[in-house]
Design a protein around this motif. Structure first.
Motif, mmCIF file in Angstrom:
data_model
loop_
_atom_site.group_PDB
_atom_site.id
_atom_site.type_symbol
_atom_site.label_atom_id
_atom_site.label_comp_id
_atom_site.label_asym_id
_atom_site.label_seq_id
_atom_site.Cartn_x
_atom_site.Cartn_y
_atom_site.Cartn_z
ATOM 1 N N CYS A 59 -87.832 24.906 -13.497
ATOM 2 C CA CYS A 59 -87.637 25.700 -12.523
ATOM 3 C C CYS A 59 -88.290 27.015 -12.263
ATOM 4 C CB CYS A 59 -86.214 26.333 -12.865
ATOM 5 S SG CYS A 59 -85.998 27.398 -14.436
ATOM 6 N N ALA A 61 -88.646 29.561 -14.376
ATOM 7 C CA ALA A 61 -88.355 30.802 -15.397
ATOM 8 C C ALA A 61 -89.381 31.227 -16.094
ATOM 9 C CB ALA A 61 -87.015 30.468 -15.935
ATOM 10 N N CYS A 81 -81.860 26.120 -17.426
ATOM 11 C CA CYS A 81 -81.717 24.911 -16.426
ATOM 12 C C CYS A 81 -81.766 23.735 -17.354
ATOM 13 C CB CYS A 81 -82.935 25.030 -15.485
ATOM 14 S SG CYS A 81 -84.475 24.340 -16.265
ATOM 15 N N GLY A 124 -81.165 29.179 -13.190
ATOM 16 C CA GLY A 124 -81.421 30.336 -12.204
ATOM 17 C C GLY A 124 -80.869 31.416 -12.537
ATOM 18 N N THR A 125 -79.984 31.677 -13.515
ATOM 19 C CA THR A 125 -79.657 33.013 -13.883
ATOM 20 C C THR A 125 -80.071 33.778 -14.784
ATOM 21 O OG1 THR A 125 -77.308 32.154 -13.412
ATOM 22 C CG2 THR A 125 -77.271 34.066 -14.464
#
Length: 137
Positions: A59, A61, A81, A124-125
């Motif tokens: 992802c 990150a 993720c 994604g947070t």
């Protein structure tokens, strides 16, 4: 002594349920309660390995990791993720530098992953460093 007397003098063992192994029960009872095989901690900041900031290949990150140290002292990184990989450049000493004292015991790694939000549900947070930020009280 008659055959009938011999049969009555034998000890009758209790029936055990299928899969109930007395030896396994004894081993479980003799293990200390604090026998932890896997240690985990969360690390909200970026992690740099050999001068390069770690990035999730799935992802992208660059921070907010779960750091896992197994009983062989191998370090794994896990992203929100749910992507997890072995990071051979990190050692047990690196883990201990990131981890604090104490912590909560969990029955399994899956339980830790789920409860800490690294099971993919928060992909994604980025959570704030201070979870009480913005609250009144």
């Amino acid at each position: 002594m008659t055959t009938e007397e011999l049969q009555h003098s034998r000890t009758i063992l209790p029936e055990t349920a299928f899969g109930d192994d007395p030896l396994l029960r004894l081993q479980e009872a003799s293990e200390p309660d604090d026998s932890i095989w896997t240690y985990t901690t969360t690390h909200p900041d970026p992690i740099t390995v050999t001068g390069i900031t770690v990035m999730c290949a799935k992802c992208g990150a660059r921070r907010d990791w779960m750091v896992i140290c197994d009983r062989r002292n191998q370090i794994f990184l896990r992203c929100r993720c749910a992507h997890e990989w072995h990071e051979p450049e990190l050692t047990r000493a690196d883990y201990q530098a990131m981890a604090g004292k104490g912590g909560q015991k969990y029955p399994s790694l899956d339980a830790v992953v789920r409860d800490a939000g690294y099971d993919g549900t928060l992909a994604g947070t980025y959570l704030p460093d201070d979870l009480n930020a913005g609250t009144y009280g």
